[in-house]
Design a protein around this motif. Sequence first.
Motif, PDB file in Angstrom:
ATOM      1  N   MET A  58      13.534 -13.416  -1.485  1.00  0.00           N
ATOM      2  CA  MET A  58      13.889 -12.167  -0.794  1.00  0.00           C
ATOM      3  C   MET A  58      12.653 -11.337  -0.484  1.00  0.00           C
ATOM      4  O   MET A  58      12.705 -10.117  -0.494  1.00  0.00           O
ATOM      5  N   ALA A  59      11.528 -11.980  -0.263  1.00  0.00           N
ATOM      6  CA  ALA A  59      10.304 -11.239   0.032  1.00  0.00           C
ATOM      7  C   ALA A  59      10.473 -10.456   1.326  1.00  0.00           C
ATOM      8  O   ALA A  59      10.825 -10.991   2.354  1.00  0.00           O
ATOM      9  N   ARG A  60      10.273  -9.160   1.253  1.00  0.00           N
ATOM     10  CA  ARG A  60      10.417  -8.311   2.426  1.00  0.00           C
ATOM     11  C   ARG A  60       9.170  -7.448   2.618  1.00  0.00           C
ATOM     12  O   ARG A  60       9.094  -6.669   3.541  1.00  0.00           O
ATOM     13  N   THR A  61       8.229  -7.544   1.694  1.00  0.00           N
ATOM     14  CA  THR A  61       7.113  -6.617   1.682  1.00  0.00           C
ATOM     15  C   THR A  61       5.810  -7.364   1.426  1.00  0.00           C
ATOM     16  O   THR A  61       5.772  -8.305   0.642  1.00  0.00           O
ATOM     17  N   GLN A  62       4.768  -6.925   2.101  1.00  0.00           N
ATOM     18  CA  GLN A  62       3.452  -7.497   1.865  1.00  0.00           C
ATOM     19  C   GLN A  62       2.723  -6.636   0.840  1.00  0.00           C
ATOM     20  O   GLN A  62       2.551  -5.437   1.038  1.00  0.00           O
ATOM     21  N   LEU A  63       2.314  -7.228  -0.278  1.00  0.00           N
ATOM     22  CA  LEU A  63       1.637  -6.476  -1.324  1.00  0.00           C
ATOM     23  C   LEU A  63       0.134  -6.751  -1.305  1.00  0.00           C
ATOM     24  O   LEU A  63      -0.311  -7.807  -0.862  1.00  0.00           O
ATOM     25  N   THR A  64      -0.641  -5.784  -1.808  1.00  0.00           N
ATOM     26  CA  THR A  64      -2.089  -5.979  -1.916  1.00  0.00           C
ATOM     27  C   THR A  64      -2.399  -6.882  -3.101  1.00  0.00           C
ATOM     28  O   THR A  64      -1.549  -7.147  -3.948  1.00  0.00           O
ATOM     29  N   MET A  69       5.354   0.229 -13.872  1.00  0.00           N
ATOM     30  CA  MET A  69       4.610  -0.352 -12.768  1.00  0.00           C
ATOM     31  C   MET A  69       4.993   0.298 -11.435  1.00  0.00           C
ATOM     32  O   MET A  69       4.137   0.544 -10.577  1.00  0.00           O
ATOM     33  N   ALA A  70       6.283   0.581 -11.290  1.00  0.00           N
ATOM     34  CA  ALA A  70       6.736   1.200 -10.049  1.00  0.00           C
ATOM     35  C   ALA A  70       6.107   2.573  -9.852  1.00  0.00           C
ATOM     36  O   ALA A  70       5.824   2.983  -8.724  1.00  0.00           O
ATOM     37  N   PHE A  71       5.864   3.293 -10.972  1.00  0.00           N
ATOM     38  CA  PHE A  71       5.262   4.618 -10.856  1.00  0.00           C
ATOM     39  C   PHE A  71       3.758   4.523 -10.675  1.00  0.00           C
ATOM     40  O   PHE A  71       3.155   5.333  -9.957  1.00  0.00           O
ATOM     41  N   SER A  72       3.117   3.510 -11.300  1.00  0.00           N
ATOM     42  CA  SER A  72       1.667   3.366 -11.169  1.00  0.00           C
ATOM     43  C   SER A  72       1.288   2.867  -9.776  1.00  0.00           C
ATOM     44  O   SER A  72       0.271   3.267  -9.218  1.00  0.00           O
ATOM     45  N   PHE A  73       2.079   1.970  -9.236  1.00  0.00           N
ATOM     46  CA  PHE A  73       1.786   1.392  -7.929  1.00  0.00           C
ATOM     47  C   PHE A  73       2.935   1.694  -6.973  1.00  0.00           C
ATOM     48  O   PHE A  73       3.919   0.943  -6.945  1.00  0.00           O
ATOM     49  N   PRO A  74       2.805   2.786  -6.214  1.00  0.00           N
ATOM     50  CA  PRO A  74       3.912   3.157  -5.319  1.00  0.00           C
ATOM     51  C   PRO A  74       4.319   2.024  -4.383  1.00  0.00           C
ATOM     52  O   PRO A  74       5.496   1.891  -4.033  1.00  0.00           O
ATOM     53  N   GLY A  75       3.358   1.198  -3.997  1.00  0.00           N
ATOM     54  CA  GLY A  75       3.687   0.074  -3.115  1.00  0.00           C
ATOM     55  C   GLY A  75       4.676  -0.871  -3.770  1.00  0.00           C
ATOM     56  O   GLY A  75       5.581  -1.399  -3.124  1.00  0.00           O
TER      57      GLY A  75
END
Lengths: 234, 234
Positions: free
Chosen positions: A1-7, A104-110
Motif C-alpha cells: 500500500m505504498a502511497r508516499t515517497q520517504l527520504t 516516530m510519527a511526531f519526530s518525522f512529520p513525513g
Amino acid sequence: MARTQLTKVEQDAILSLPGILQSVEARSDFVERGDEQTSACLVVSGLCARMGQTISGGRQITNFYGAGDIPDLHGVMLPGATSALSAISAAEILRVRHTDIRAMAFSFPGIGEALWRHTVSDAAISAEWIVNVGQRDARSRLAHLFCEMAVRHDKVSGNAFEFEFPVSQANLADATGMSVVHTNRSLQSLRRAGTLQMRGGIVAVEDWATLQATAEFDSAYLNMQPPVRFAAVI
Amino acid sequence: MARTQLTKVEQDAILSLPGILQSVEARSDFVERGDEQTSACLVVSGLCARMGQTISGGRQITNFYGAGDIPDLHGVMLPGATSALSAISAAEILRVRHTDIRAMAFSFPGIGEALWRHTVSDAAISAEWIVNVGQRDARSRLAHLFCEMAVRHDKVSGNAFEFEFPVSQANLADATGMSVVHTNRSLQSLRRAGTLQMRGGIVAVEDWATLQATAEFDSAYLNMQPPVRFAAVI
DNA sequence: CGTACGCTTGATAACCCTCAAATCTAGTGG
DNA sequence: CCACTAGATTTGAGGGTTATCAAGCGTACG
C-alpha cells in the motif's frame, strides 16, 4: 500500500524500529475482537484478513492484507480492536509498539503523514467494499474483488495476469457476503465464461476486459497507478 | 464525532481557521466524485451523506454526517474524491482549505492527532457497515442503522429515545443496499412490532432493547461512551 | 389546481440461501 | 505405500427473502 515517497533518513528511522516477529498458522486469529492493543501488526508474508462478526456468528471479511500492509495501524489512534485479524494462509507478523510508532510519527512529520495516509487509503477501500456488497450481484461482487486484488498485488506474468491469492471459496463467501454454495456457482460461471481461473492459490485472469466490465471496476479508489500491463487495458 | 480532548490553545487555533460558509439545497451534491479537492467540508447544520456509485447507476450511501462531522477529512491526505458528498436535508457547509488544515496539524500535534483519529473513527464505522450490508437481513440492517444513529446523535428526550434523522425511505434503501419497496415493508414491520416510529424526520425509538436485539448492535465500534440514558440499557 | 416527491400496496419472478450429500485433495500416521 | 482424516469443492433440490414492475394515494408547494 505504498502511497508516499520517504527520504533516506525517514526510511532508516522506520527500519530501526524494534519489533517482534511472529509466525501465525493458517486459519487462526492473531488479534481478537475486543482486545486492547499495544502494538500494530505489519504483515511480512502471507495473506491476512480483517474479520467483522455479528453476534449470531456471521463472519464478514472487511479487507485483505498482504506483505507490507499494516491491517491495524488505526489502532495507534484507537487501540480497542473492533475487528479481529485472521491469517488466511500461514503468515509472518511483525508487531511494532504503538508508542514507538507515535514517537516516530511526531519526530518525522513525513512519516506521520505517510501513516495517516495509510489509514485513509484503507478507509477508501472499505467505502468501496460497502458499495460492492450493497449494490452488486454475486458475479460482479466476486469480479470486483478479483480486480481489486489484481491491481493491489501488481503481479503480472506471461500473457495472462496472474497473482497469488490463497483464499478458499469460504473466504470469498465471507468477503462478499454470500453463501459458500452460491460463491462456488458464481465462480464456476466466471470460469466457464473464460474470464478467470483459480487453482492452488493462484488467480489467473484470462480476460481482463470482461472481468473489469462485469465488476464495473474503476481503480480510482485505490489511489494507485495501475500497473503497466493493466494501464494499457484500463 | 468528538473523540479527543483539546487544550484551550488548540481550540482557539481551530476556531481561527478561515473557512467559507456555503448553503446547500436538499437532495444536491456538494462534492462530485472524481473532483480534485482543495478544501475539506465541515457540516455546520443539516444531514449529509457520502455516496458511492456503480457505473450502472446504483447509488450506495456509505455513511451519514451531521453537525460537527467532517465527511471528507480524508481528502487532506488523498485529495481525489472517490465518493460524492450529498446533502440529504438542506445543509450548511464550512469549507476549510487543506493547506490550512495541514499547517495546523503540523503546528499543533494534538490537533494532528485528533484529525487523524477522526478519519480512523470514520473508517471503523465503514468496516461495520460492510458487516451490516453483508451479513444481516433487511430488518436487522435497518435496525442497526437506527441504533448507530441513535448513539451518534445522542439525543434523548421524554421516556422514548428520539432524534432527528430527516431521511426518506429511498435514502434508507440506498444506505442498506435494499430496494425502496422492501425498505418500506421492513420499516412497517419494525413499526408494527412497536419497536420504532419515524415521522417528519424524527425517529422515536419505542423499545430500545428490542431494536438493539434485532440489530445485534454493539456500540463498541463507535468508540463513544454510550449516552447516559442508553448506558442504563446497554 | 397542477406537479413533484414520498409512501404504500399487490403481484410476479429472480436471486440467493439452506440443507444434504458426494467427490476431491492434501496432509498424517501406521 | 495405504488408510484415515479434515478441509475444500461440487452438485442437487426446495424454499425463502428480496427485487422488479405497476399503480394508487397522500402531501407540500407554487
